[in-house]
Design an enzyme around this catalytic site. Structure first.
Site, PDB file in Angstrom:
ATOM      1  N   GLY A  41       0.781  -1.239   0.000  1.00 54.09           N
ATOM      2  CA  GLY A  41       0.000   0.000   0.000  1.00 54.09           C
ATOM      3  C   GLY A  41       0.807   1.279   0.000  1.00 54.09           C
ATOM      4  CD  GLU A 106       1.397   0.747   6.965  1.00 57.29           C
ATOM      5  OE1 GLU A 106       1.320   0.789   5.729  1.00 57.29           O
ATOM      6  OE2 GLU A 106       1.063  -0.248   7.618  1.00 57.29           O
ATOM      7  CG  ASP A 107      -1.340   1.632   3.390  1.00 56.54           C
ATOM      8  OD1 ASP A 107      -1.105   1.381   4.589  1.00 56.54           O
ATOM      9  OD2 ASP A 107      -1.894   0.809   2.635  1.00 56.54           O
ATOM     10  CG  ASP A 110      -7.729   0.439  10.540  1.00 57.43           C
ATOM     11  OD1 ASP A 110      -8.525   1.315  10.884  1.00 57.43           O
ATOM     12  OD2 ASP A 110      -8.087  -0.702  10.198  1.00 57.43           O
ATOM     13  CE  LYS A 138      -9.500   3.460   7.982  1.00 55.96           C
ATOM     14  NZ  LYS A 138     -10.397   2.380   7.536  1.00 55.96           N
ATOM     15  CG  PHE A 159     -12.341  -0.024   3.410  1.00 54.81           C
ATOM     16  CD1 PHE A 159     -11.756  -0.804   4.397  1.00 54.81           C
ATOM     17  CD2 PHE A 159     -11.872  -0.145   2.101  1.00 54.81           C
ATOM     18  CE1 PHE A 159     -10.731  -1.687   4.101  1.00 54.81           C
ATOM     19  CE2 PHE A 159     -10.842  -1.030   1.793  1.00 54.81           C
ATOM     20  CZ  PHE A 159     -10.276  -1.809   2.797  1.00 54.81           C
ATOM     21  CB  VAL A 160      -9.993   5.432   2.006  1.00 53.72           C
ATOM     22  CG1 VAL A 160     -10.985   6.380   2.665  1.00 53.72           C
ATOM     23  CG2 VAL A 160      -8.843   5.114   2.956  1.00 53.72           C
ATOM     24  NE  ARG A 172      -2.398  -3.200  -3.842  1.00 53.67           N
ATOM     25  CZ  ARG A 172      -2.398  -3.324  -2.509  1.00 53.67           C
ATOM     26  NH1 ARG A 172      -2.252  -2.254  -1.752  1.00 53.67           N
ATOM     27  NH2 ARG A 172      -2.525  -4.503  -1.953  1.00 53.67           N
TER      28      ARG A 172
HETATM   29  P1  IMP Z   1      -3.598  -1.860  11.277  1.00 55.82           P
HETATM   30  O1  IMP Z   1      -2.664  -2.923  11.723  1.00 55.82           O
HETATM   31  O2  IMP Z   1      -5.008  -2.163  11.657  1.00 55.82           O
HETATM   32  O3  IMP Z   1      -3.201  -0.472  11.686  1.00 55.82           O
HETATM   33  O4  IMP Z   1      -3.676  -2.036   9.732  1.00 55.82           O
HETATM   34  C1  IMP Z   1      -3.141  -1.224   8.803  1.00 55.82           C
HETATM   35  C2  IMP Z   1      -3.326  -1.901   7.457  1.00 55.82           C
HETATM   36  O5  IMP Z   1      -4.711  -2.243   7.216  1.00 55.82           O
HETATM   37  C3  IMP Z   1      -2.950  -0.921   6.390  1.00 55.82           C
HETATM   38  O6  IMP Z   1      -1.592  -1.020   6.060  1.00 55.82           O
HETATM   39  C4  IMP Z   1      -3.864  -1.313   5.243  1.00 55.82           C
HETATM   40  O7  IMP Z   1      -3.253  -2.324   4.472  1.00 55.82           O
HETATM   41  C5  IMP Z   1      -5.105  -1.909   5.899  1.00 55.82           C
HETATM   42  N1  IMP Z   1      -6.201  -0.914   5.946  1.00 55.82           N
HETATM   43  C6  IMP Z   1      -6.740  -0.349   7.042  1.00 55.82           C
HETATM   44  N2  IMP Z   1      -7.718   0.514   6.730  1.00 55.82           N
HETATM   45  C7  IMP Z   1      -7.785   0.522   5.367  1.00 55.82           C
HETATM   46  C8  IMP Z   1      -8.604   1.252   4.412  1.00 55.82           C
HETATM   47  O8  IMP Z   1      -9.462   2.086   4.728  1.00 55.82           O
HETATM   48  N3  IMP Z   1      -8.364   0.977   3.106  1.00 55.82           N
HETATM   49  C9  IMP Z   1      -7.436   0.078   2.688  1.00 55.82           C
HETATM   50  N4  IMP Z   1      -6.644  -0.610   3.534  1.00 55.82           N
HETATM   51  C10 IMP Z   1      -6.826  -0.394   4.868  1.00 55.82           C
HETATM   52 MG    MG Z   2      -4.061  -3.517   2.446  1.00 51.62          MG
END
Ligand code: IMP
Ligand code: MG
Length: 184
Positions: A41, A106-107, A110, A138, A159-160, A172
């Protein structure tokens, strides 16, 4: 795909990425940095950010995957990716992180599980410094406390996709960040 509502335009992204690049360049003036992008991402963000950093810069990639039953794309959309927090490395960086100014790229931040895990893995390699830059944040979804040093945009719990972010590996390549509506 163009029917998806735009949350952040390509122009807003370009402006913010340039500002983050300038911040990193001034805060780390005189240092060299290693941009460590999380696959897949962050690839597009890395490409733009790297060109906005006025420092000796190298980049590398790290791959991660979550254990446990992966939700279906539809469930991921409804509830996000609520894994057990068990993450594993699927691709290690090619170069040593020891003694480097590592900036994880990081993208989106979350639940915080991925970055909490990555932070531990990276700190074990004893970098000179450790920073996180995340294009999106987020904070309302956080399960494990963690903050990025640089955030592009704080967004609501949507969700984006686009600018590297996917929904079931799709979208992507969209230049703007768009919202996938829940409960379609
Ligand atoms: P975390 O471990 O929950 O913080 O997850 C982060 C990962 O979840 C990101 O690197 C994304 O790959 C995926 N992710 C979380 N929210 C989104 C979203 O809104 N769109 C797309 N991917 C997401
Ligand atoms: Mg992903």
């Amino acid at each position: 795909m163009n029917e998806l509502k735009v949350l952040i335009t390509r122009e807003q992204i370009a402006e913010r990425v340039a500002a983050i690049g300038a911040d990193i360049s001034s805060e780390l003036a005189g240092e060299s940095v290693l941009l460590l992008a999380v696959l897949k991402g962050a690839a597009i963000f890395l490409a733009d950010l790297a060109r906005n950093i006025q420092l000796d810069t190298s980049f590398d990639f790290i791959g991660v995957s979550s254990y446990g039953p992966r939700p279906s794309p539809e469930d991921e959309l409804k509830h996000g990716w609520d894994s057990t927090g068990e993450v594993r490395v699927t691709k290690y960086p090619d170069q040593s992180l020891a003694g480097q100014n590592v900036i994880v790229v990081e993208d989106i931040l979350d639940t915080g599980m991925t970055l909490n895990f990555l932070k531990k893995v990276i700190l074990a390699h004893e970098p000179k410094s450790f920073r996180i830059v995340s294009l999106l944040d987020k904070p309302s979804r956080r399960k494990q406390p963690i903050q990025a040093d640089y955030v592009g945009f704080t967004i609501p719990d949507e969700f984006v996709v686009g600018y590297g972010l996917d929904y079931a590996e799709q979208h992507r390549n969209l230049p703007d960040i768009r919202i996938i509506p829940r409960g379609r």
